[in-house]
Motif scaffolding. Structure first.
Motif, mmCIF file in Angstrom:
data_model
loop_
_atom_site.group_PDB
_atom_site.id
_atom_site.type_symbol
_atom_site.label_atom_id
_atom_site.label_comp_id
_atom_site.label_asym_id
_atom_site.label_seq_id
_atom_site.Cartn_x
_atom_site.Cartn_y
_atom_site.Cartn_z
ATOM 1 N N GLU A 24 49.524 -70.892 42.934
ATOM 2 C CA GLU A 24 48.353 -71.330 43.555
ATOM 3 C C GLU A 24 47.660 -72.664 43.023
ATOM 4 O O GLU A 24 46.235 -72.898 42.931
ATOM 5 C CB GLU A 24 47.851 -70.293 42.119
ATOM 6 N N ARG A 47 61.105 -58.434 50.484
ATOM 7 C CA ARG A 47 59.454 -58.079 50.015
ATOM 8 C C ARG A 47 58.537 -58.419 51.320
ATOM 9 O O ARG A 47 57.455 -58.237 50.519
ATOM 10 C CB ARG A 47 59.268 -59.028 48.586
ATOM 11 N N THR A 53 55.010 -67.617 47.487
ATOM 12 C CA THR A 53 54.166 -66.390 47.204
ATOM 13 C C THR A 53 55.636 -65.805 46.004
ATOM 14 O O THR A 53 55.186 -65.562 45.084
ATOM 15 C CB THR A 53 54.351 -65.297 47.815
ATOM 16 N N LEU A 54 56.677 -65.148 46.034
ATOM 17 C CA LEU A 54 57.475 -64.855 44.817
ATOM 18 C C LEU A 54 57.744 -65.645 44.298
ATOM 19 O O LEU A 54 57.316 -65.174 42.622
ATOM 20 C CB LEU A 54 59.222 -64.737 45.698
ATOM 21 N N ARG A 57 54.154 -65.009 41.573
ATOM 22 C CA ARG A 57 53.825 -63.740 41.309
ATOM 23 C C ARG A 57 55.314 -64.011 39.590
ATOM 24 O O ARG A 57 54.881 -63.659 38.765
ATOM 25 C CB ARG A 57 54.384 -63.194 42.388
ATOM 26 N N ARG A 60 53.264 -66.301 37.394
ATOM 27 C CA ARG A 60 52.587 -65.513 36.174
ATOM 28 C C ARG A 60 52.842 -64.699 35.711
ATOM 29 O O ARG A 60 52.389 -64.476 34.412
ATOM 30 C CB ARG A 60 51.510 -64.571 37.656
ATOM 31 N N ASN A 61 54.567 -63.967 35.700
ATOM 32 C CA ASN A 61 54.411 -62.417 35.066
ATOM 33 C C ASN A 61 55.021 -63.344 33.742
ATOM 34 O O ASN A 61 55.727 -62.352 33.479
ATOM 35 C CB ASN A 61 55.125 -61.471 35.553
#
Length: 85
Positions: A24, A47, A53-54, A57, A60-61
């Motif tokens: 980000e 994906r 990018t992975l 993600r 973030r989680n």
């Protein structure tokens, strides 16, 4: 039954490799063994996304008390487990 001193086959091993990733818009460094870097690339390609990018993600989680490198390793192991590997 195999004796406890029996040799086992180990995979190629490397010390953790530090790589810079942008999450980000923020640059950070992550240290992982080469096998995990390769597995993350594989999972990203499956994906249709980049490894960065992975990683973003996953970042973030993840729970706030779990470090990014730990979250990445656990993600890879979880995906391998889903495939029966």
């Amino acid at each position: 039954m195999m004796p406890t001193s029996a040799m086992i086959d180990l995979p190629p091993m490397t010390p953790p490799l530090k790589r810079s990733v942008t999450i980000e818009g923020h640059r950070t460094s992550v240290s992982l063994e080469d096998a995990f870097w390769r597995a993350l690339l594989y999972e990203a390609e499956q994906r249709g996304m980049t490894r960065a990018t992975l990683i973003g993600r996953i970042d973030r989680n993840r729970p706030p008390d779990i470090g990014l490198a730990t979250a990445l390793r656990l993600f890879v192991l979880s995906e391998m487990d889903k495939r029966g590997g």
